[in-house]
Each structure stands twice: as structure tokens, then as C-alpha cells.
Design a protein around this motif. Structure first.
Motif, PDB file in Angstrom:
ATOM      1  N   TYR A 241       0.832  -1.208   0.000  1.00 55.14           N
ATOM      2  CA  TYR A 241       0.000   0.000   0.000  1.00 55.14           C
ATOM      3  C   TYR A 241       0.860   1.249   0.000  1.00 55.14           C
ATOM      4  N   TRP A 242       1.894   1.244   0.860  1.00 51.77           N
ATOM      5  CA  TRP A 242       2.882   2.308   0.827  1.00 51.77           C
ATOM      6  C   TRP A 242       4.160   1.833   1.501  1.00 51.77           C
ATOM      7  N   VAL A 243       5.247   2.520   1.184  1.00 53.19           N
ATOM      8  CA  VAL A 243       6.494   2.427   1.936  1.00 53.19           C
ATOM      9  C   VAL A 243       6.635   3.736   2.698  1.00 53.19           C
ATOM     10  N   GLU A 244       6.790   3.623   4.017  1.00 54.54           N
ATOM     11  CA  GLU A 244       6.747   4.796   4.888  1.00 54.54           C
ATOM     12  C   GLU A 244       8.141   5.220   5.335  1.00 54.54           C
ATOM     13  N   ASP A 245       8.401   6.506   5.214  1.00 53.51           N
ATOM     14  CA  ASP A 245       9.652   7.112   5.682  1.00 53.51           C
ATOM     15  C   ASP A 245      10.873   6.294   5.274  1.00 53.51           C
ATOM     16  N   ARG A 264       7.593   1.756  -8.258  1.00 58.87           N
ATOM     17  CA  ARG A 264       6.133   1.769  -8.376  1.00 58.87           C
ATOM     18  C   ARG A 264       5.464   1.747  -7.009  1.00 58.87           C
ATOM     19  N   VAL A 265       6.226   1.520  -5.938  1.00 58.21           N
ATOM     20  CA  VAL A 265       5.651   1.471  -4.597  1.00 58.21           C
ATOM     21  C   VAL A 265       5.330   2.895  -4.139  1.00 58.21           C
ATOM     22  N   PRO A 266       4.107   3.180  -3.708  1.00 62.64           N
ATOM     23  CA  PRO A 266       3.774   4.521  -3.223  1.00 62.64           C
ATOM     24  C   PRO A 266       4.593   4.888  -1.977  1.00 62.64           C
ATOM     25  N   VAL A 267       4.913   6.164  -1.863  1.00 65.49           N
ATOM     26  CA  VAL A 267       5.719   6.683  -0.757  1.00 65.49           C
ATOM     27  C   VAL A 267       4.826   7.456   0.204  1.00 65.49           C
ATOM     28  N   CYS A 268       4.989   7.178   1.502  1.00 68.13           N
ATOM     29  CA  CYS A 268       4.265   7.881   2.555  1.00 68.13           C
ATOM     30  C   CYS A 268       5.251   8.703   3.374  1.00 68.13           C
ATOM     31  N   ALA A 269       4.921   9.986   3.611  1.00 64.31           N
ATOM     32  CA  ALA A 269       5.807  10.883   4.360  1.00 64.31           C
ATOM     33  C   ALA A 269       4.969  11.958   5.059  1.00 64.31           C
ATOM     34  N   SER A 270       5.343  12.450   6.250  1.00 61.70           N
ATOM     35  CA  SER A 270       6.221  11.788   7.174  1.00 61.70           C
ATOM     36  C   SER A 270       5.849  12.267   8.569  1.00 61.70           C
ATOM     37  N   GLU A 271       5.691  11.347   9.482  1.00 59.81           N
ATOM     38  CA  GLU A 271       5.414  11.658  10.885  1.00 59.81           C
ATOM     39  C   GLU A 271       6.513  12.491  11.528  1.00 59.81           C
TER      40      GLU A 271
END
Length: 400
Positions: A241-245, A264-271
Motif C-alpha cells: 500500500y505504501w512504503v513509509e519514511d 512503483r511502490v507509493p511513498v508515505c511521508a512523514s510523521e
């Protein structure tokens, strides 16, 4: 006038990273805030830098107070101690606002866009983030501490963990099987064998439950760009679903944008970011697919709603963070119910089933993988009265 008469902080020895803030007014109301990491440092910042200027102020002047607290002469970069202190105070002021008008905070911010929000389980188990210092690492001698020791489970039997979550109604989960290979912050290499070991958890989850659950990969800001790229590309076949930080410097907009363009992996940023400007820079650079924020680190609701507005302006989904404390969870939930592009709220089922309930009067209601909108005024919860009465509690007050 709703005059501030007392600012109180509370810490407990067994939760050394957590600090709670209570803001009292002459109306007899008490607003609750919280922040996480460096609790004693934040306590000093609150009582030495913040509280003296708050006593006697009108608690309704939230925007004016937030402006003063989030633009100090020093300390305003990312989630500094000054900004963590400001975040806790701001959350308490919004709690007061909701209580004063008899409405939840999401209504005070302009109303809800939904009556529930999908949750995902961060597989942190019972002790991942509870002690001072490093996060928990699993070794061969570790035994399960209860039915929701989910960090141990994803290391040893991710398939059974995924089945358990699906059976409880969860439709999303987050794990971090690559952390053990990062031998230093900003690790610049990971071997193919290590990548294969980390990917195995995602493979086994997909084999066990197919597409019935979304899986996120947390990288905890441990990697440089080349190692992170290798991990991200290896995850592509598993519809993460995402790769975080993924990067050690999550405020490096250009490096993050370059990584995002090559996988192609969605990026999640950032706490880890503090303030709307940092998010603006990432959004301008095309650095992220999902925007994550933590209200106890980024400046509270006042700054958080501006970050949510940026997410909406850039058509980016929003996902509030919580792997820290019950007030952070309620705060994130309130924003997630209000923000137009919010898609998920993080929860830790191990925390919800144990120590969160020992600290606060109410917990969010989770139903079939969704957190329901709280109906109580303000945050929707309060610190249990007995917490302040404990002989080991560290309670400090600044008052008139």
C-alpha cells in the motif's frame, strides 16, 4: 473571557517517553494534550518557555497562541522539543474549545466529512515504543507477551498474524521486517539475501490472505537512497500500500522525489516533520503519494488542519499517525474525521487492549475495521483522575 489559570504536566515512570498537559481555565474546564519523546525536556520547555506567558491569556485565542508558540526564536525545525510542547498545548486548547461548546473537535473545526474512518493495525505489540531509548528488537529468546504481540508475530509467523487481523475485521496492517538489517542510521547497503528475508513476510501474508488486507512497509527513516530503492523495488510484486519514511532525511524533498520516480511502490511521508512548510516543500517537489502527520509532533490541530488543507490542495490522501499514546490517537481521529482527503487512521491493537485504557477515561470505538466518530465534547476522552494521584507521578504546575 476564558482565562487560563493553570498549566499542568504529568509524567509516569513506566511511560518515560510520554507527557500529558492539562490546561485549566476560570470556567472550571480542563483541556488535555499529550506529546511523545524527550518527556522531561518537553516538561522543561512548557514550564520555562510556554506556561508563564499563557497564565491569564484567553484560551479562545488559539490561532494567536499557536503563532507565538510555533515561531520561537530558536527550535522551529521539524518536531523539536519546542514544537512538541506547542503541540500538546494546542491540543489542550482545542479540547477546551470543544468542551466549551459541547461539541467534538471535528465539529469545532468545521464538521465531519465522514462518520467513521478506516483503521490499520501497526504491528507494534506491547513494548515497541514504550521504553526510553531504542525500539524493541526481537531475538530468539523472546516469547509472546499476549495474544497481540504483533511485532513478534510478523517476525515469526506473518501469515497467522494476517489471518488474525482479517478475522477481527482489519483491512490494513503495517510491518517493518527490514529494520534489523540497518546497522546504522542512514544505512547505505543491504544485501540481496537480506532483501529476500525481508520480502518473505509480504510473500507469506499474500499467500495466506490474498488481497483481503492491505500491507504497509515501515522503514523508520533508516536508509540512504540506494538501499531504500533496492527495498522498494523488491516490494513491487506484492502490491504494498505504501512504503513509509524510507530515507534517513525525510525533509530532503529532492532525494525523496528521485526515489519515488524510480519505484512503483507509493511513498508515505512523514510523521517526523513539523509544520506546514516542510510538507509544502515535499508536495512541491512531487515527493510523496500519502501524507502522514502526527498532531503531537507537528504543532497540534492548528498546524495540522493547515497541513490537511495542503493535502487537499495537492489531491493527496492523508493518514494521521499514532504509535505513541491515547491522546495522539484521539487527536488524529478527530482530524481524520474532518479532513476531506483522510483515508486511514493508525491504531495499535495491543495498546488499545491494554495500557491505553489504563490512562484515559474513554477509547475510540473500533467496529469492523473502522473507528467511529466520538460523540463526546472536545477530544472525547480525559486523563483518569487517579493518574495524578499516583505517588510515582511527576506532576508540575505553573499557575497564577
Amino acid at each position: 473571557m476564558s482565562k487560563i489559570t493553570c498549566v499542568r504536566t504529568i509524567r509516569l515512570p513506566e511511560r518515560p517517553k510520554l507527557i500529558w498537559v492539562e490546561v485549566e481555565t476560570n470556567e472550571g474546564l480542563i483541556g488535555l494534550g499529550e506529546t511523545f519523546r524527550g518527556a522531561a525536556t518537553v516538561e522543561a520547555a512548557i514550564h520555562e518557555l510556554v506556561a508563564p506567558g499563557l497564565i491569564g491569556r484567553d484560551s479562545r485565542q488559539i490561532e494567536a497562541i499557536a503563532l507565538e508558540l510555533t515561531t520561537p526564536y530558536v527550535g522551529y525545525h521539524s518536531a523539536s522539543a519546542e514544537i512538541r510542547a506547542a503541540s500538546a498545548i494546542d491540543i489542550a486548547l482545542w479540547d477546551l474549545k470543544g468542551q466549551r461548546h459541547g461539541i467534538p473537535i471535528y465539529e469545532a473545526m468545521g464538521g465531519a466529512c465522514r462518520d467513521r474512518i478506516r483503521v490499520y493495525n501497526t504491528c507494534a505489540g506491547y513494548e515497541f515504543n514504550t521504553q526510553q531509548g531504542a525500539r524493541r528488537e526481537i531475538n530468539a529468546r523472546d516469547c509472546a507477551q499476549g495474544p497481540y504481540d504483533d511485532q513478534l508475530a510478523f517476525e515469526r509467523d506473518p501469515a497467522s498474524l494476517a489471518i488474525s487481523l482479517v478475522e477481527e475485521g482489519y483491512t490494513a496492517m503495517k510491518i517493518w521486517p527490514f529494520d534489523r538489517f540497518a546497522r546504522q542510521q542512514g544505512a547505505n547497503s543491504i544485501t540481496l539475501a537480506e532483501v529476500e528475508q525481508g520480502v518473505e513476510a509480504f510473500k507469506r501474508i499474500r499467500e495466506a490472505v490474498g488481497n483481503r488486507i492491505e500491507v504497509m512497509c515501515e522503514l523508520h527513516s533508516l536508509w540512504d537512497s540506494t538501499a531504500a530503492l533496492r527495498i522498494c523495488q523488491a516490494l513491487e510484486p506484492y502490491d504494498v500500500y505504501w512504503v513509509e519514511d524510507p530515507l534517513c532525511k525525510m525533509d530532503d524533498a529532492q532525494a525523496l522525489a528521485d526515489l519515488r520516480q524510480r519505484t512503483r511502490v507509493p511513498v508515505c511521508a512523514s510523521e517526523t516533520l513539523g509544520g506546514a512548510v516542510a510538507y509544502r516543500d515535499l508536495l512541491n517537489a512531487g515527493s510523496l503519494d500519502y501524507l502522514m502527520l502526527d498532531l503531537v509532533w507537528c504543532g497540534g490541530f492548528t498546524e495540522g488542519r493547515k497541513i490537511a488543507a495542503l493535502a487537499q490542495a495537492y489531491n493527496k490522501p492523508l493518514a494521521p499517525h499514532d504509535c505513541t499514546g491515547p491522546v495522539a490517537l484521539f487527536a488524529g481521529l478527530q482530524l481524520a474525521l474532518h479532513a476531506p482527503t483522510a483515508v486511514l487512521q493508525e491504531v495499535v491493537r495491543a495498546s488499545l487492549s491494554t495500557w491505553y485504557g489504563d490512562l484515559v477515561t474513554h477509547l475510540p470505538e473500533i467496529e469492523k475495521g473502522f473507528a467511529l466518530a466520538p460523540q463526546r465534547a472536545g477530544l472525547g476522552t480525559a486523563l483518569r483522575p487517579e493518574i495524578k494521584q499516583r505517588t510515582d507521578a511527576v506532576v508540575r504546575e505553573t499557575s497564577r
